[in-house]
Design a protein around this motif. Structure first.
Motif, PDB file in Angstrom:
ATOM      1  N   HIS A 359       0.820  -1.203   0.000  1.00 49.39           N
ATOM      2  CA  HIS A 359       0.000   0.000   0.000  1.00 49.39           C
ATOM      3  C   HIS A 359       0.860   1.262   0.000  1.00 49.39           C
ATOM      4  CE1 HIS A 359      -3.047  -2.992   1.063  1.00 49.39           C
ATOM      5  NE2 HIS A 359      -3.934  -2.118   0.677  1.00 49.39           N
ATOM      6  N   SER A 360       1.273   1.730   1.161  1.00 53.67           N
ATOM      7  CA  SER A 360       1.955   3.027   1.207  1.00 53.67           C
ATOM      8  C   SER A 360       3.312   3.013   0.525  1.00 53.67           C
ATOM      9  CB  SER A 360       2.097   3.499   2.661  1.00 53.67           C
ATOM     10  OG  SER A 360       2.809   2.564   3.432  1.00 53.67           O
ATOM     11  N   LEU A 361       3.951   1.847   0.416  1.00 51.99           N
ATOM     12  CA  LEU A 361       5.255   1.771  -0.251  1.00 51.99           C
ATOM     13  C   LEU A 361       5.160   1.072  -1.604  1.00 51.99           C
ATOM     14  CD1 LEU A 361       7.620   0.853   2.743  1.00 51.99           C
ATOM     15  CD2 LEU A 361       7.130   3.103   1.796  1.00 51.99           C
ATOM     16  N   LEU A 362       3.952   0.973  -2.142  1.00 52.21           N
ATOM     17  CA  LEU A 362       3.780   0.253  -3.404  1.00 52.21           C
ATOM     18  C   LEU A 362       4.571   0.891  -4.542  1.00 52.21           C
ATOM     19  CD1 LEU A 362       2.477  -1.967  -5.049  1.00 52.21           C
ATOM     20  CD2 LEU A 362       0.449  -0.523  -5.316  1.00 52.21           C
ATOM     21  N   ALA A 363       4.637   2.220  -4.578  1.00 49.88           N
ATOM     22  CA  ALA A 363       5.408   2.875  -5.641  1.00 49.88           C
ATOM     23  C   ALA A 363       6.875   2.469  -5.580  1.00 49.88           C
ATOM     24  CB  ALA A 363       5.271   4.394  -5.525  1.00 49.88           C
ATOM     25  N   ASP A 364       7.412   2.303  -4.368  1.00 51.66           N
ATOM     26  CA  ASP A 364       8.802   1.871  -4.220  1.00 51.66           C
ATOM     27  C   ASP A 364       8.968   0.434  -4.690  1.00 51.66           C
ATOM     28  OD1 ASP A 364      10.111   4.130  -2.262  1.00 51.66           O
ATOM     29  OD2 ASP A 364       8.012   3.785  -1.799  1.00 51.66           O
ATOM     30  N   TYR A 497       1.646  -1.658  17.627  1.00 52.39           N
ATOM     31  CA  TYR A 497       0.340  -1.186  18.076  1.00 52.39           C
ATOM     32  C   TYR A 497      -0.724  -2.285  17.965  1.00 52.39           C
ATOM     33  CZ  TYR A 497       2.171   3.581  18.150  1.00 52.39           C
ATOM     34  OH  TYR A 497       2.903   4.706  18.433  1.00 52.39           O
ATOM     35  N   ARG A 498      -0.383  -3.368  17.309  1.00 50.75           N
ATOM     36  CA  ARG A 498      -1.341  -4.466  17.151  1.00 50.75           C
ATOM     37  C   ARG A 498      -1.211  -5.517  18.246  1.00 50.75           C
ATOM     38  NH1 ARG A 498      -1.653  -6.126  10.705  1.00 50.75           N
ATOM     39  NH2 ARG A 498      -2.576  -4.165   9.974  1.00 50.75           N
ATOM     40  N   TYR A 499      -0.026  -5.640  18.801  1.00 51.05           N
ATOM     41  CA  TYR A 499       0.244  -6.722  19.747  1.00 51.05           C
ATOM     42  C   TYR A 499       0.873  -6.119  20.990  1.00 51.05           C
ATOM     43  CZ  TYR A 499       1.814 -11.351  21.340  1.00 51.05           C
ATOM     44  OH  TYR A 499       2.009 -12.515  22.051  1.00 51.05           O
ATOM     45  N   VAL A 500       0.062  -5.932  22.050  1.00 54.09           N
ATOM     46  CA  VAL A 500       0.535  -5.161  23.200  1.00 54.09           C
ATOM     47  C   VAL A 500       0.195  -5.862  24.516  1.00 54.09           C
ATOM     48  CG1 VAL A 500       0.687  -2.830  24.151  1.00 54.09           C
ATOM     49  CG2 VAL A 500      -0.041  -3.135  21.796  1.00 54.09           C
ATOM     50  N   ASP A 629      -6.342  11.141  22.687  1.00 52.52           N
ATOM     51  CA  ASP A 629      -5.445  11.441  21.570  1.00 52.52           C
ATOM     52  C   ASP A 629      -4.556  10.245  21.240  1.00 52.52           C
ATOM     53  OD1 ASP A 629      -6.512  13.974  21.515  1.00 52.52           O
ATOM     54  OD2 ASP A 629      -4.840  14.920  22.585  1.00 52.52           O
ATOM     55  N   TYR A 630      -4.045   9.609  22.293  1.00 51.80           N
ATOM     56  CA  TYR A 630      -3.140   8.477  22.068  1.00 51.80           C
ATOM     57  C   TYR A 630      -3.860   7.296  21.420  1.00 51.80           C
ATOM     58  CZ  TYR A 630      -0.238   4.409  22.950  1.00 51.80           C
ATOM     59  OH  TYR A 630       0.465   3.249  22.796  1.00 51.80           O
ATOM     60  N   LEU A 631      -5.055   6.978  21.889  1.00 54.03           N
ATOM     61  CA  LEU A 631      -5.767   5.825  21.328  1.00 54.03           C
ATOM     62  C   LEU A 631      -6.191   6.068  19.894  1.00 54.03           C
ATOM     63  CD1 LEU A 631      -6.407   3.034  22.530  1.00 54.03           C
ATOM     64  CD2 LEU A 631      -5.608   4.712  24.194  1.00 54.03           C
ATOM     65  N   ARG A 632      -6.464   7.321  19.567  1.00 55.04           N
ATOM     66  CA  ARG A 632      -6.761   7.612  18.160  1.00 55.04           C
ATOM     67  C   ARG A 632      -5.518   7.381  17.303  1.00 55.04           C
ATOM     68  NH1 ARG A 632     -10.859  12.089  16.141  1.00 55.04           N
ATOM     69  NH2 ARG A 632     -11.997  10.699  17.526  1.00 55.04           N
ATOM     70  N   LYS A 633      -4.385   7.838  17.768  1.00 54.14           N
ATOM     71  CA  LYS A 633      -3.155   7.604  17.005  1.00 54.14           C
ATOM     72  C   LYS A 633      -2.834   6.111  16.966  1.00 54.14           C
ATOM     73  CE  LYS A 633       1.737   8.674  16.601  1.00 54.14           C
ATOM     74  NZ  LYS A 633       2.796   9.677  16.760  1.00 54.14           N
ATOM     75  N   ALA A 634      -2.942   5.428  18.109  1.00 55.04           N
ATOM     76  CA  ALA A 634      -2.629   4.003  18.157  1.00 55.04           C
ATOM     77  C   ALA A 634      -3.513   3.204  17.209  1.00 55.04           C
ATOM     78  CB  ALA A 634      -2.765   3.480  19.588  1.00 55.04           C
ATOM     79  N   GLY A 635      -4.795   3.542  17.167  1.00 46.66           N
ATOM     80  CA  GLY A 635      -5.706   2.846  16.264  1.00 46.66           C
ATOM     81  C   GLY A 635      -5.343   3.046  14.810  1.00 46.66           C
ATOM     82  N   ARG A 636      -4.990   4.268  14.465  1.00 48.27           N
ATOM     83  CA  ARG A 636      -4.616   4.534  13.071  1.00 48.27           C
ATOM     84  C   ARG A 636      -3.297   3.881  12.705  1.00 48.27           C
ATOM     85  NH1 ARG A 636      -6.476  10.871  11.951  1.00 48.27           N
ATOM     86  NH2 ARG A 636      -8.702  10.517  12.393  1.00 48.27           N
ATOM     87  N   GLU A 637      -2.361   3.858  13.639  1.00 52.56           N
ATOM     88  CA  GLU A 637      -1.084   3.204  13.360  1.00 52.56           C
ATOM     89  C   GLU A 637      -1.266   1.695  13.194  1.00 52.56           C
ATOM     90  OE1 GLU A 637       1.340   4.841  12.500  1.00 52.56           O
ATOM     91  OE2 GLU A 637       1.906   6.486  13.825  1.00 52.56           O
ATOM     92  N   ALA A 638      -2.137   1.091  14.002  1.00 53.63           N
ATOM     93  CA  ALA A 638      -2.344  -0.360  13.927  1.00 53.63           C
ATOM     94  C   ALA A 638      -2.949  -0.774  12.589  1.00 53.63           C
ATOM     95  CB  ALA A 638      -3.232  -0.825  15.076  1.00 53.63           C
ATOM     96  N   LYS A 639      -3.762   0.108  11.991  1.00 57.56           N
ATOM     97  CA  LYS A 639      -4.333  -0.133  10.655  1.00 57.56           C
ATOM     98  C   LYS A 639      -5.228  -1.369  10.601  1.00 57.56           C
ATOM     99  CE  LYS A 639       0.016   1.674   8.761  1.00 57.56           C
ATOM    100  NZ  LYS A 639       0.669   1.725  10.092  1.00 57.56           N
ATOM    101  N   VAL A 640      -5.875  -1.672  11.712  1.00 56.68           N
ATOM    102  CA  VAL A 640      -6.807  -2.800  11.740  1.00 56.68           C
ATOM    103  C   VAL A 640      -8.228  -2.307  11.530  1.00 56.68           C
ATOM    104  CG1 VAL A 640      -7.757  -4.664  13.143  1.00 56.68           C
ATOM    105  CG2 VAL A 640      -5.309  -4.162  13.240  1.00 56.68           C
ATOM    106  N   HIS A 641      -8.675  -1.325  12.305  1.00 58.43           N
ATOM    107  CA  HIS A 641     -10.035  -0.807  12.231  1.00 58.43           C
ATOM    108  C   HIS A 641     -10.100   0.575  11.587  1.00 58.43           C
ATOM    109  CE1 HIS A 641     -11.045  -4.084  14.927  1.00 58.43           C
ATOM    110  NE2 HIS A 641     -10.098  -3.673  15.749  1.00 58.43           N
ATOM    111  N   THR A 642      -8.991   1.281  11.608  1.00 58.48           N
ATOM    112  CA  THR A 642      -8.931   2.630  11.041  1.00 58.48           C
ATOM    113  C   THR A 642      -7.493   2.883  10.617  1.00 58.48           C
ATOM    114  OG1 THR A 642      -9.445   4.967  11.480  1.00 58.48           O
ATOM    115  CG2 THR A 642      -8.459   3.717  13.285  1.00 58.48           C
ATOM    116  N   SER A 643      -7.243   3.974   9.934  1.00 54.65           N
ATOM    117  CA  SER A 643      -5.876   4.282   9.495  1.00 54.65           C
ATOM    118  C   SER A 643      -5.782   5.765   9.192  1.00 54.65           C
ATOM    119  CB  SER A 643      -5.505   3.467   8.249  1.00 54.65           C
ATOM    120  OG  SER A 643      -6.272   3.881   7.128  1.00 54.65           O
ATOM    121  N   TRP A 644      -4.557   6.246   8.997  1.00 57.18           N
ATOM    122  CA  TRP A 644      -4.374   7.655   8.655  1.00 57.18           C
ATOM    123  C   TRP A 644      -4.946   7.942   7.267  1.00 57.18           C
ATOM    124  CZ3 TRP A 644      -3.223  10.700  12.486  1.00 57.18           C
ATOM    125  CH2 TRP A 644      -2.467  10.215  13.555  1.00 57.18           C
TER     126      TRP A 644
END
Length: 884
Positions: A359-364, A497-500, A629-644
């Motif tokens: 995804h984010s590095l697909l161009a590379d 962020y997925r395994y804590v 704020d932290y849980l919103r960032k953690a959720g987006r970083e984990a990319k399971v239910h939400t993402s940036w």
């Protein structure tokens, strides 16, 4: 460094830092960053100081203030990338003139991508919608600013080619504004603007197209940070001129190299940097350290001309010492059961890296496939079609246990690199849907020895070999420049962020599933190696990149000592909070993993309180907001239910409401129960934290003390750990301690009384400040001993031997001994009773009488052994020097 911490403010703080015991100010970049930058890592013009920090005279005044006190400035530099935008005149010139710009060679741009419309142009995926929709809404216009015509989109500005600017001005000669309107008003104006856009050296596009089509290398997946071609000597010279000028003036006393893994040839860059600093008049061994994340068994190449890394390996080695392996295993087992985790953390990491690569590095990855295609065709590789090669490249990179290998054009790959690649290949071959033959061929290609230097054979064969080697090296270089971001985004910013199960183990460069049973022995071995080979490497405790501050981790470590208590509490909370969960798209929110992380987060950052006290309302509100704020960032970083890239507002809102329900008031049941649990955890957590301070200051290497960390700092990941530091409070408290210590000079009883008072009120942080100050002063007074002394592990004996970490530093007869307790959650204060039958045997001839620099107490060795109860009876740490 920021507008809130400019050069003038630094100068004001120098006396305090010197009194604390600091040797160098270790700062973020100070070169011209993008407007409004809060950190400086988005340098836009390396030829200028950042005016937001102050003028050059103010910089020199701050440097002089340091040098007047025998201190230095260690500067962070960013050779891998630059910030784009109007603040970057070099990037703007490339956008204006394309590949014919004098600065086109600065940036890592693919001018000949597969897609024909992009050839000779730079894709700029910065629009909030498709170009046609943006045009239809009239969101693009031409404006005149400072005498220059620019394309405007919201607050962004893009240059026009010289020919285009002439064409626009010619529309209504002498009236630039009127001329610009002819390219924006009505359908004809939009047609003219559309035609004008086709003639630019860039192509504006919807931001989501970056993943697949971007044709410049970025820092990770950040479109606004373009990578530099630092392997070009001219680019190095241009971008380092100002820094080297400061070196030649004697203003800089060391350099820290940011993201060295992103460079095409890290070793070559570092050799050039070392030579340039020497040519600028710097001492031959001016400190240069690299931001480098080392895997568990990875070692920094000794041929690199640096003093070492920024010290994340030390951070993780020391963290392991304070974790109970049996308790951590029980917590992990329960976590896996509750969250229904069926795979290992290693597998979670591989899957996360594959996600990032696709995804984010697909161009590379697509760029890698283009480089690999001719090599595959040349050698008749099995299944050489594009899709099979793409899967092979992605999977092999995902299975690499390191950020990158060290393969370059100098000589054959090292044994360690060959082993790493072949181990990754074996794992990749076993994965579903992968052709083992393609993986095997790919691995062999990467670790192939160069053949271009062979002199025998026909000339045509030699030229073919040279061409093959050049093509292979270009591919391998790109693999290494891709594997680093894949590891950083896949492991640091996804898997962690997925395994804590125990958040204190989820740190940069760490592995939350690592073996902890030999933590003390592993720590001693690593310290011994640093003493012998890397005595000037940095040692990290907390940095701007850590997931949790050292004090937060120290408290969370204690959970491993009380697993039953913790797991019962979590189970009770999960039952009690069932009404606060909601259904979103058919799923219960928060899920078990997110809910578990919420509980660890609140426990970790809850302020230490006087027993029986309640949290003031403003502090409670602060905890609530920081957790949200932290849980919103953690959720987006984990990319399971939400993402940036694709925020799931429904899921994020449900998590937010859950947290608010738990902490809506200071007197909620959850808040009261957290206060109770923290009061149980805090004493052992503080012991861990104070022990870490002394170990950090006295082991081989140079301790890096993060801003404000001399008092308690219970913080989370950036931006939480970048909050303003109350230096006025720290200055006042240190001045008070200095005055009281001076008054107690010569009276051990008075020193002991002072220490007793500090220990009795640990919540105010003065005890941490005291131990930090005394440890650093001791290090300064015995500088050679701690800088060059050998490292001698000391093993305790007796009933509580396993709860002692001790070592000595020795140099030409001089000795210092550090001893700290560990795993003390079940031990009440004072610790003396628990260690009454424990001692630290000393080698013959080391002496019998020792004085602790921290407590002021004298300790006598009985039968050649230091009694642990005397060492830890008053402070949870001892730093001993022999009494003549």
């Amino acid at each position: 460094m920021s507008a809130e911490m400019p050069f003038a403010r630094v100068r004001e703080l120098v006396p305090y830092l010197e009194r604390l015991g600091i040797s160098h100010l270790y700062s973020s970049p100070i070169l011209m960053a993008r407007r409004g930058s809060t950190h400086g890592y988005d340098v836009a013009d390396p030829t200028r100081l950042d005016p937001a920090l102050g003028a050059r005279d103010e910089f020199r005044a701050a440097v002089q203030a340091l040098h007047d006190r025998g201190m230095g400035w260690l500067l962070d530099i960013v050779p891998n990338h630059m910030g784009v935008g109007r603040d970057n005149p070099f990037w703007m010139d490339v956008l204006r003139r394309g590949r014919h710009s004098a600065y086109a060679g600065w940036f890592d741009i693919d001018w000949d991508p597969i897609r024909r419309p992009l050839r000779g142009r730079v894709l700029l995926p910065l629009l909030g919608d498709s170009l046609e929709r943006v045009l239809a809404r009239g969101e693009l216009s031409i404006v005149e600013e400072d005498g220059e015509l620019l394309l405007a989109y919201a607050d962004r500005r893009f240059p026009l080619s010289p020919e285009s600017e002439d064409k626009v001005r010619a529309a209504v000669p002498g009236d630039a504004r009127a001329a610009a309107r002819t390219f924006t008003e009505g359908s004809e104006g939009r047609d003219r603007l559309r035609a004008l856009l086709r003639r630019q050296a860039y192509r504006l596009a919807y931001w989501r197209r970056a993943e697949r089509e971007l044709n410049y290398r970025r820092f990770f997946n950040i479109n606004e940070l373009v990578a530099l071609r630092m392997e070009d000597p001219a680019v190095f010279a241009d971008t380092h001129a100002l820094v080297l000028h400061f070196v030649s003036e004697g203003a800089l006393d060391g350099l820290r190299v940011d993201h060295v893994d992103g460079l095409a040839d890290p070793r070559g860059y570092l050799e050039r940097l070392r030579a340039a600093t020497r040519s600028a008049g710097a001492p031959a061994e001016m400190p240069i350290v690299v931001e480098k994340i080392l895997a568990a068994r990875e070692r920094l190449p000794r041929e690199w001309p640096v003093q070492g890394t920024t010290g994340y390996e030390f951070l993780n080695e020391l963290e392991s010492v304070f974790v109970d392996p049996a308790g951590a295993a029980r917590i992990e087992s329960a976590y896996r059961r509750v969250t229904r985790t069926r795979v290992s953390f290693r597998e979670i990491g591989i899957r996360a890296k594959l996600l990032v690569l696709s995804h984010s590095l697909l161009a590379d990855v697509r760029r890698l496939r283009r480089l690999l295609g001719p090599l595959a065709a040349e050698q008749g590789a099995p299944a050489a079609r594009g899709a099979a090669l793409t899967r092979a490249v992605e999977t092999l990179i995902a299975c690499l246990p390191v950020y990158r290998t060290y393969i370059d054009a100098r000589d054959a790959p090292r044994k360690a690199d060959r082993e790493v690649v072949h181990d990754a290949a074996r794992q990749a071959e076993a994965r579903r849907g992968i052709d083992p033959g393609v993986i095997s061929w790919l691995a062999a290609l990467i670790v192939e020895s160069p053949r271009a230097s062979w002199s025998h054979g026909e000339r045509a064969d030699a030229e073919a070999a040279r061409a093959h080697d050049d093509a292979r090296l270009r591919f391998v270089t790109r693999v290494q420049q891709t594997s680093g971001p894949a590891a950083a985004k896949g492991i640091e910013d996804t898997a962690l962020y997925r395994y804590v199960p125990l958040a204190s183990l989820n740190e940069v460069g760490g592995d939350p599933a690592r073996d902890l049973h030999h933590a003390v022995a592993d720590f001693h071995a690593a310290c011994d190696e640093r003493a012998r080979h890397w005595p000037d490497t940095l040692l990290a405790g907390t940095t701007h990149d850590t997931k949790h501050s050292a004090d937060t981790r120290a408290r969370l470590d204690v959970l491993s000592e009380i697993p039953d208590r913790w797991l019962r509490q979590v189970s009770a909370w999960r039952r009690a909070h069932r009404p606060f969960r909601t259904r979103v798209a058919g799923r219960t929110v928060p899920d078990a993993a997110t809910e578990y992380l919420i509980y660890q987060t609140v426990i970790g950052i809850w302020p230490p309180l006087v027993p029986g006290a309640s949290l003031p309302s403003h502090e409670h509100a602060d905890i609530l907001q920081r957790t949200r704020d932290y849980l919103r960032k953690a959720g987006r970083e984990a990319k399971v239910h939400t993402s940036w890239g694709r925020p799931n507002e429904g899921w994020e809102g449900a998590v937010d409401r859950f947290i608010c329900a738990l902490l809506e008031r200071p007197d909620t049941p959850f808040a009261r129960q957290v206060s109770t649990l923290v009061s149980e955890l805090a004493p052992a957590g503080m012991r861990n934290a104070l022990a870490r301070v002394v170990v950090h200051a006295t082991t081989p290497g140079v301790p890096d003390l993060y801003q404000g960390d001399e008092l308690w700092s219970f913080t989370l990941v950036d931006p939480d750990n970048r909050r303003p530091v109350d230096f006025a409070l720290r200055q006042r408290l240190l001045a008070e301690l200095e005055a009281r210590a001076s008054a107690a000079e010569g009276s051990d009883d008075a020193v002991r009384a002072l220490v007793g008072e500090l220990v009795a009120h640990p919540e105010d942080g003065r005890v941490k400040l005291w131990i930090t100050w005394r440890s650093l002063q001791a290090r300064r007074a015995h500088a050679e001993l701690f800088a060059r002394g050998e490292y001698v592990p000391l093993a305790a004996a007796g009933g509580a031997a396993a709860s002692v970490l001790a070592f000595a530093r020795r140099l030409e007869g001089a000795t210092a001994i550090t001893a700290v307790p560990r795993l003390t959650a079940h031990v009440p204060d004072p610790l003396s009773a628990a260690f009454s039958r424990t001692a630290i045997p000393l080698p013959d001839g080391w002496g019998d009488t020792w004085r602790c620099e921290l407590s002021g107490r004298t300790v006598t060795a009985a039968g050649g052994a230091l009694p642990a109860d005397a060492l830890f009876g008053h402070l949870p740490a001892a730093l001993l020097f022999p009494v003549p």
